[in-house]
Design a protein around this motif. Structure first.
Motif, PDB file in Angstrom:
ATOM      1  N   PHE A 192     -44.941 -19.110  16.081  1.00 40.57           N
ATOM      2  CA  PHE A 192     -45.399 -19.436  17.429  1.00 40.57           C
ATOM      3  C   PHE A 192     -45.721 -20.912  17.587  1.00 40.57           C
ATOM      4  CE2 PHE A 192     -45.742 -14.899  17.603  1.00 40.57           C
ATOM      5  CZ  PHE A 192     -45.574 -14.574  18.937  1.00 40.57           C
ATOM      6  N   GLY A 193     -46.358 -21.507  16.570  1.00 43.48           N
ATOM      7  CA  GLY A 193     -46.635 -22.936  16.654  1.00 43.48           C
ATOM      8  C   GLY A 193     -45.368 -23.756  16.726  1.00 43.48           C
ATOM      9  N   GLY A 194     -44.390 -23.398  15.906  1.00 40.44           N
ATOM     10  CA  GLY A 194     -43.114 -24.107  15.931  1.00 40.44           C
ATOM     11  C   GLY A 194     -42.369 -23.907  17.225  1.00 40.44           C
ATOM     12  N   LEU A 195     -42.432 -22.686  17.767  1.00 37.82           N
ATOM     13  CA  LEU A 195     -41.755 -22.396  19.032  1.00 37.82           C
ATOM     14  C   LEU A 195     -42.337 -23.234  20.163  1.00 37.82           C
ATOM     15  CD1 LEU A 195     -39.886 -20.708  20.876  1.00 37.82           C
ATOM     16  CD2 LEU A 195     -41.769 -19.068  21.079  1.00 37.82           C
ATOM     17  N   PHE A 196     -43.664 -23.183  20.320  1.00 36.00           N
ATOM     18  CA  PHE A 196     -44.269 -23.876  21.450  1.00 36.00           C
ATOM     19  C   PHE A 196     -44.223 -25.389  21.285  1.00 36.00           C
ATOM     20  CE2 PHE A 196     -46.558 -19.720  22.028  1.00 36.00           C
ATOM     21  CZ  PHE A 196     -45.929 -19.409  23.228  1.00 36.00           C
ATOM     22  N   GLN A 197     -44.239 -25.865  20.041  1.00 35.80           N
ATOM     23  CA  GLN A 197     -44.088 -27.299  19.854  1.00 35.80           C
ATOM     24  C   GLN A 197     -42.669 -27.723  20.181  1.00 35.80           C
ATOM     25  OE1 GLN A 197     -42.321 -29.148  17.293  1.00 35.80           O
ATOM     26  NE2 GLN A 197     -43.021 -31.084  18.170  1.00 35.80           N
TER      27      GLN A 197
ATOM     28  N   VAL B 138     -54.186 -28.136  23.140  1.00 38.54           N
ATOM     29  CA  VAL B 138     -54.522 -26.862  23.778  1.00 38.54           C
ATOM     30  C   VAL B 138     -53.241 -26.113  24.118  1.00 38.54           C
ATOM     31  CG1 VAL B 138     -56.825 -27.518  24.478  1.00 38.54           C
ATOM     32  CG2 VAL B 138     -54.949 -28.088  25.959  1.00 38.54           C
ATOM     33  N   GLY B 139     -52.642 -26.343  25.279  1.00 43.26           N
ATOM     34  CA  GLY B 139     -51.358 -25.710  25.600  1.00 43.26           C
ATOM     35  C   GLY B 139     -51.321 -24.249  25.197  1.00 43.26           C
ATOM     36  N   ASN B 140     -50.268 -23.876  24.475  1.00 46.88           N
ATOM     37  CA  ASN B 140     -50.106 -22.503  23.998  1.00 46.88           C
ATOM     38  C   ASN B 140     -50.369 -22.376  22.502  1.00 46.88           C
ATOM     39  OD1 ASN B 140     -48.092 -22.610  26.542  1.00 46.88           O
ATOM     40  ND2 ASN B 140     -48.825 -20.520  26.243  1.00 46.88           N
ATOM     41  N   PHE B 141     -51.128 -23.326  21.939  1.00 42.95           N
ATOM     42  CA  PHE B 141     -51.470 -23.268  20.525  1.00 42.95           C
ATOM     43  C   PHE B 141     -52.755 -22.461  20.316  1.00 42.95           C
ATOM     44  CE2 PHE B 141     -49.313 -27.571  20.703  1.00 42.95           C
ATOM     45  CZ  PHE B 141     -48.121 -27.110  20.190  1.00 42.95           C
TER      46      PHE B 141
ATOM     47  N   THR C  25     -41.566 -35.379  26.979  1.00 42.85           N
ATOM     48  CA  THR C  25     -41.860 -33.944  27.018  1.00 42.85           C
ATOM     49  C   THR C  25     -41.475 -33.324  28.357  1.00 42.85           C
ATOM     50  OG1 THR C  25     -44.110 -34.213  27.873  1.00 42.85           O
ATOM     51  CG2 THR C  25     -43.810 -34.350  25.476  1.00 42.85           C
ATOM     52  N   ILE C  26     -41.434 -32.000  28.371  1.00 41.24           N
ATOM     53  CA  ILE C  26     -41.117 -31.263  29.588  1.00 41.24           C
ATOM     54  C   ILE C  26     -42.241 -31.383  30.620  1.00 41.24           C
ATOM     55  CG2 ILE C  26     -42.157 -29.107  28.765  1.00 41.24           C
ATOM     56  CD1 ILE C  26     -38.907 -29.510  30.859  1.00 41.24           C
TER      57      ILE C  26
ATOM     58  N   SER D 204     -46.809 -31.602  17.102  1.00 38.87           N
ATOM     59  CA  SER D 204     -47.077 -30.266  16.576  1.00 38.87           C
ATOM     60  C   SER D 204     -48.559 -30.113  16.223  1.00 38.87           C
ATOM     61  CB  SER D 204     -46.237 -30.014  15.325  1.00 38.87           C
ATOM     62  OG  SER D 204     -46.717 -30.805  14.253  1.00 38.87           O
ATOM     63  N   PRO D 205     -49.067 -28.867  16.177  1.00 39.05           N
ATOM     64  CA  PRO D 205     -50.470 -28.678  15.788  1.00 39.05           C
ATOM     65  C   PRO D 205     -50.732 -29.080  14.353  1.00 39.05           C
ATOM     66  CG  PRO D 205     -49.328 -26.558  15.975  1.00 39.05           C
ATOM     67  CD  PRO D 205     -48.407 -27.593  16.525  1.00 39.05           C
ATOM     68  N   TRP D 206     -49.718 -28.940  13.480  1.00 38.37           N
ATOM     69  CA  TRP D 206     -49.958 -29.342  12.085  1.00 38.37           C
ATOM     70  C   TRP D 206     -49.963 -30.856  11.912  1.00 38.37           C
ATOM     71  CZ3 TRP D 206     -47.252 -24.917  13.202  1.00 38.37           C
ATOM     72  CH2 TRP D 206     -45.901 -25.057  13.537  1.00 38.37           C
TER      73      TRP D 206
END
Length: 499
Positions: A251-256, A401-404, A453-454, A476-478
């Protein structure tokens, strides 16, 4: 005044100074900070909470259908994994119960002062003086863990005060108001509005959704975890870590990935959202539900059944603009009266408030409002602000924040803050604040990265700041975790007041 125990003295055999810490807020971020302080053996701290219980936004929001849009096993602390989540995406009661039980088990709850809203925090004479509605505290450090979704916003609709039915914000849901057999209006089509309408559509309720702008909806299902998975996670704790990391990567990779419109992941999500919209059979209704912007430009709405809900006969979609509210309903700009018994404002929160309206006064008498007057909320690496010594944020400006998963973000920030507190304990400094030039360079880097970014593809979202640029983490969150994994002391101004 309540003076916490620290006076810069030593503690125990290890000759560590004992810091006093005030944490603002007992939501997910405040519990994380409290847990880290307890883990470090620091007992001289309080968590000041304006509400009567733990939970933050998960205490404030109790509306029908409320479910987190981040997977359960990712939306948890790494130091307190829960094998008992009932569904892929957790419900509000489960999250609130998880936070409450975690705070109890880790010994954080006794440090919380409920019903104490922070009015101001002033740095003077080498200490922070924190005033609440009940008391005044003195501390070496202040950590703002007040979150980003706790100040409800209500649309300034003409005539709102004239409505004679039940009227409330979604974050102040009045459960004493009966809904069965009544006409309920919902203003707002973000995640909250979508969840409320979907839940009420299954009941004997006549629902009218007032839509200003259509939203893209991703139809991710929410299956139950099942007794076998819960047994496995309970019996083999290592599986919890594997499951956590797997969801984090997926999920993190997808949303990033989808925030960059040129990538394959964005194109897949874009196609997925368009195909989902095709499940609305009525072409006229589908046209009304078609957003004018691109998927992901605003925060993605995740719901498995909204399009089914909005096609039910007891749900009515209104796209005409609202002209005014009257005593018995809403009049739209085409002159039509939509009669209502209950009006729900699902109009979101002030994303840019942070610790405010509390007055924060830093070194030299400069307030946080003054520091942010021209630029809007800005911080050093999401956690600190120049001119405010020993003051830190959990979930500060430009946090991912976003979707993370905000739980992981808060945990990384709390760990970073503990790094500074540990240095203070060993006497390396008395006061620390980020340098202005470094903070400016960091924010300039963010502003440049956001351009790709979008989020800047053309939409009016709650992400946007005073300058029209998204106030979000563009990586990315990481990468955020890596950034906070080490302390760059040369990027701070450090002061020692004496030997």
């Amino acid at each position: 005044m309540t003076t916490l125990a620290s006076n810069g003295t030593t503690k125990g055999k290890d000759s560590l100074r004992a810091p006093s810490v005030v944490v603002i807020g007992a939501g997910m971020s405040g519990v994380a900070m409290g847990a880290k302080l307890k883990e470090a053996g620091i007992e001289d701290f309080v968590i000041l909470e304006k509400g009567r219980s733990i939970g933050g936004t998960w205490r404030e929001n109790t509306y029908p259908g409320l479910t987190c849009d981040v997977p359960s096993h990712w939306y948890q602390y790494t130091f307190a994994k829960n094998p008992e989540w009932s569904h892929l995406f957790p419900t509000q009661p489960e999250i609130e119960r998880y936070l409450d039980e975690t705070a109890d088990r880790l010994g954080v709850t006794p440090r919380i002062r409920f019903g104490e809203e922070v009015v101001e925090a002033v740095f003077e004479d080498g200490k922070w003086r924190v005033a609440t509605t009940k008391d005044v505290y003195s501390a070496d450090f202040v950590v703002s863990a007040s979150g980003v979704l706790h100040h409800p916003k209500t649309a300034p609709l003409p005539g709102l005060d004239s409505f004679q039915g039940a009227l409330f914000h979604s974050a102040r849901w009045d459960h004493s108001v009966p809904l069965e057999g009544r006409r309920v209006g919902v203003v707002g089509t973000g995640s909250t509005g979508v969840q409320i309408v979907s839940a009420l559509s299954k009941r004997n309720v006549d629902v009218t959704l007032f839509q200003r702008t259509a939203q893209w909806v991703a139809p991710l299902p929410n299956p139950p975890t099942g007794p076998v998975l819960r047994w496995a996670l309970r019996t083999f704790p290592a599986l919890n870590t594997v499951f956590y990391r797997t969801l984090r990567v997926l999920f993190g990779g997808l949303f990033q990935g989808v925030i960059h419109p040129e990538g394959i992941r964005y194109k897949l999500v874009n196609a997925f959202c368009h195909l989902h919209l095709r499940t609305v059979r009525d072409k006229g209704l589908r046209a009304k539900l078609t957003p004018p912007d691109k998927p992901m430009c605003k925060r993605t709405v995740i719901h498995p059944a909204f399009y089914r809900a909005v096609q039910r006969p007891n749900v009515h979609l209104v796209t005409e603009g609202i002209d005014r509210v009257v005593d018995n309903g809403i009049v739209t700009k085409d002159g039509q009266l939509h009669e209502l018994d209950v009006l729900v404002m699902a109009t979101g929160f002030d994303f840019h408030a942070f610790v405010r309206p509390a007055k924060i006064v830093g070194d030299g008498g400069r307030t946080l409002d003054e520091a942010w007057a021209e630029s809007g909320p800005r911080a050093y690496r999401t956690v600190a602000v120049p001119g405010f010594p020993n003051f830190f944020f959990v979930m500060g400006p430009h946090s991912p924040v976003g979707n993370f998963s905000l739980v992981g973000i808060a945990e990384a920030q709390a760990k970073y803050i503990m790094g500074w507190i540990d240095r203070w304990r060993t006497g390396q400094f008395d006061f620390a604040e980020p340098r202005q030039d470094v903070t400016d360079a960091y924010n300039a880097e963010i502003k440049e990265a956001v351009k790709g970014t979008i989020w800047v593809s053309g939409c009016n979202s709650w992400y946007l700041g005073k300058d029209g640029a998204p106030e979000l983490w563009p990586w990315s969150p990481w990468k955020h975790e890596r950034m906070l994994s080490k302390i760059a002391e040369d990027e701070f101004a450090l002061t020692k007041s004496g030997p």
